[in-house]
Design a protein around this motif. Structure first.
Motif, short mmCIF file in Angstrom:
data_model
loop_
_atom_site.label_atom_id
_atom_site.label_comp_id
_atom_site.label_asym_id
_atom_site.label_seq_id
_atom_site.Cartn_x
_atom_site.Cartn_y
_atom_site.Cartn_z
N PHE A 105 0.83 -1.21 0.00
CA PHE A 105 0.00 0.00 0.00
C PHE A 105 0.86 1.26 0.00
O PHE A 105 0.54 2.23 -0.67
N GLU A 106 1.93 1.29 0.75
CA GLU A 106 2.95 2.33 0.80
C GLU A 106 2.44 3.70 1.25
O GLU A 106 1.27 4.00 1.16
N GLU A 107 3.39 4.51 1.73
CA GLU A 107 3.04 5.81 2.29
C GLU A 107 2.44 6.77 1.25
O GLU A 107 1.55 7.55 1.58
N GLY A 108 2.91 6.71 0.02
CA GLY A 108 2.36 7.59 -1.02
C GLY A 108 0.87 7.38 -1.21
O GLY A 108 0.11 8.34 -1.33
N ASN A 109 0.44 6.13 -1.25
CA ASN A 109 -0.99 5.82 -1.36
C ASN A 109 -1.75 6.32 -0.14
O ASN A 109 -2.85 6.88 -0.26
N LEU A 110 -1.17 6.10 1.04
CA LEU A 110 -1.82 6.54 2.26
C LEU A 110 -1.98 8.05 2.27
O LEU A 110 -3.04 8.57 2.62
N MET A 111 -0.95 8.77 1.86
CA MET A 111 -1.02 10.24 1.82
C MET A 111 -2.12 10.71 0.86
O MET A 111 -2.89 11.62 1.20
N ARG A 112 -2.19 10.11 -0.30
CA ARG A 112 -3.22 10.50 -1.28
C ARG A 112 -4.63 10.20 -0.76
O ARG A 112 -5.53 11.02 -0.87
N GLU A 113 -4.82 9.02 -0.16
CA GLU A 113 -6.14 8.66 0.36
C GLU A 113 -6.52 9.53 1.56
O GLU A 113 -7.67 9.92 1.71
N PHE A 114 -5.55 9.85 2.40
CA PHE A 114 -5.79 10.72 3.54
C PHE A 114 -6.20 12.12 3.05
O PHE A 114 -7.18 12.69 3.53
N GLN A 115 -5.50 12.64 2.08
CA GLN A 115 -5.82 13.95 1.52
C GLN A 115 -7.21 13.97 0.91
O GLN A 115 -7.99 14.88 1.14
N ARG A 116 -7.55 12.93 0.17
CA ARG A 116 -8.87 12.83 -0.44
C ARG A 116 -9.96 12.75 0.63
O ARG A 116 -10.96 13.47 0.56
N SER A 117 -9.74 11.91 1.63
CA SER A 117 -10.73 11.73 2.70
C SER A 117 -10.95 13.03 3.48
O SER A 117 -12.08 13.40 3.77
N CYS A 118 -9.86 13.69 3.82
CA CYS A 118 -9.97 14.93 4.60
C CYS A 118 -10.71 16.02 3.82
O CYS A 118 -11.45 16.81 4.41
N GLY A 119 -10.50 16.05 2.52
CA GLY A 119 -11.15 17.07 1.70
C GLY A 119 -12.62 16.82 1.46
O GLY A 119 -13.37 17.75 1.13
N SER A 120 -13.05 15.58 1.62
CA SER A 120 -14.45 15.27 1.27
C SER A 120 -15.31 14.81 2.44
O SER A 120 -16.53 14.77 2.32
N LEU A 121 -14.70 14.47 3.57
CA LEU A 121 -15.46 13.97 4.72
C LEU A 121 -15.35 14.95 5.89
O LEU A 121 -14.37 15.67 6.01
N SER A 122 -16.36 14.93 6.77
CA SER A 122 -16.40 15.98 7.79
C SER A 122 -15.95 15.56 9.19
O SER A 122 -15.59 16.40 9.98
N SER A 123 -15.93 14.28 9.50
CA SER A 123 -15.57 13.90 10.87
C SER A 123 -14.38 12.95 10.89
O SER A 123 -14.09 12.26 9.91
#
Length: 158
Positions: A105-123
């Motif tokens: 999965f690697e850190e790059g994937n985690l960073m991208r998914e974290f960024q996407r989640s934070c931008g679209s989810l509220s809690s």
């Protein structure tokens, strides 16, 4: 850094004799000042999503493993957080998660998914659930990892 230095000094003998070591990220959040103080002993650094810029940074300081060198010195840092900023702590079970084809999965994937989640989810809970779902989707429904998978997410609210 004083807590990590003291912990390293206290644990060094036992860890050195057992040929083991510990990674550790220590932080302390002050909700009155919105300041996060932190120090790292070779653990995966947490990720910080900034609400204003929608960017992701790593929270890291220099520091060796606990139990490797009795005289290790650790560094500390702090960051000012603002409303909407989100911090995620994680273990290497996330980045080492393996797909059915054998890729990590690697850190790059985690960073991208974290960024996407934070931008679209509220809690924090929604972000946490979404990230776990992404890792499960990546590894496949019947795949069981050997390593622990731990996530902690917190978002600064008003």
């Amino acid at each position: 850094e004083r807590i990590l230095q003291h912990l390293n000094h206290v644990m060094y003998g036992d860890l050195n004799n057992s040929n083991r070591f510990v990674t550790l990220f220590y932080s302390n959040y002050n909700p009155q000042t919105h300041t996060l103080f932190y120090s790292n002993a070779a653990h995966h650094p947490p990720l910080l999503w900034r609400a204003k810029t929608q960017g992701v940074d790593r929270l890291d300081t220099q520091g060796m493993l606990i139990g490797l060198d009795e005289n290790t010195h650790y560094n500390s840092a702090h960051v000012q957080l603002e409303v909407g900023d989100t911090v995620m702590y994680y273990t290497d079970g996330i980045t080492d998660a393996i797909s059915p084809s054998g890729s990590r999965f690697e850190e790059g994937n985690l960073m991208r998914e974290f960024q996407r989640s934070c931008g679209s989810l509220s809690s924090s809970q929604e972000i946490l659930d979404d990230l776990f779902a992404k890792v499960e989707q990546f590894t496949g429904c019947n795949h069981h990892d050997q390593d622990d998978i731990t996530l902690i997410v917190f978002r600064i609210t008003g």
